[in-house]
Scaffold this motif. Structure first.
Motif, PDB file in Angstrom:
ATOM      1  N   UNK A   8      14.110 -47.222   5.082  1.00  0.00           N
ATOM      2  CA  UNK A   8      14.949 -46.907   6.227  1.00  0.00           C
ATOM      3  C   UNK A   8      16.156 -47.818   6.401  1.00  0.00           C
ATOM      4  N   UNK A   9      16.301 -48.813   5.540  1.00  0.00           N
ATOM      5  CA  UNK A   9      17.442 -49.727   5.618  1.00  0.00           C
ATOM      6  C   UNK A   9      18.457 -49.335   4.558  1.00  0.00           C
ATOM      7  N   UNK A  61       8.464 -42.523  -5.726  1.00  0.00           N
ATOM      8  CA  UNK A  61       8.550 -41.985  -4.378  1.00  0.00           C
ATOM      9  C   UNK A  61       9.873 -42.279  -3.704  1.00  0.00           C
ATOM     10  N   UNK A  62      10.763 -42.912  -4.398  1.00  0.00           N
ATOM     11  CA  UNK A  62      12.036 -43.379  -3.841  1.00  0.00           C
ATOM     12  C   UNK A  62      12.945 -42.236  -3.581  1.00  0.00           C
TER      13      UNK A  62
END
Length: 62
Positions: A8-9, A61-62
């Motif tokens: 989330x960053x 999963x990125x």
């Protein structure tokens, strides 16, 4: 400019490269063939693509 997002960053990193709007093909999202730095920009684009592929392989999963 490259943007990397994790947990989330977001982090932005400038490549220090800019292209005049007259030399940019917005439909293809690539520099036009008559752009003075056309070949160099294509090489940079390819390296970014390889970097992203490596990220995807390393972090599925990125």
């Amino acid at each position: 400019m490259v943007r990397v997002c994790k947990n989330g960053k977001k982090k932005y990193k400038s490549l220090g490269i800019s292209v005049n709007l007259a030399h940019w093909d917005f439909k293809k999202n690539l520099p036009k063939p008559k752009c003075p730095n056309h070949e160099a920009l294509l090489i940079i684009n390819k390296r970014i693509s390889v970097f992203i592929e490596n990220l995807v392989l390393k972090y599925p999963g990125f």
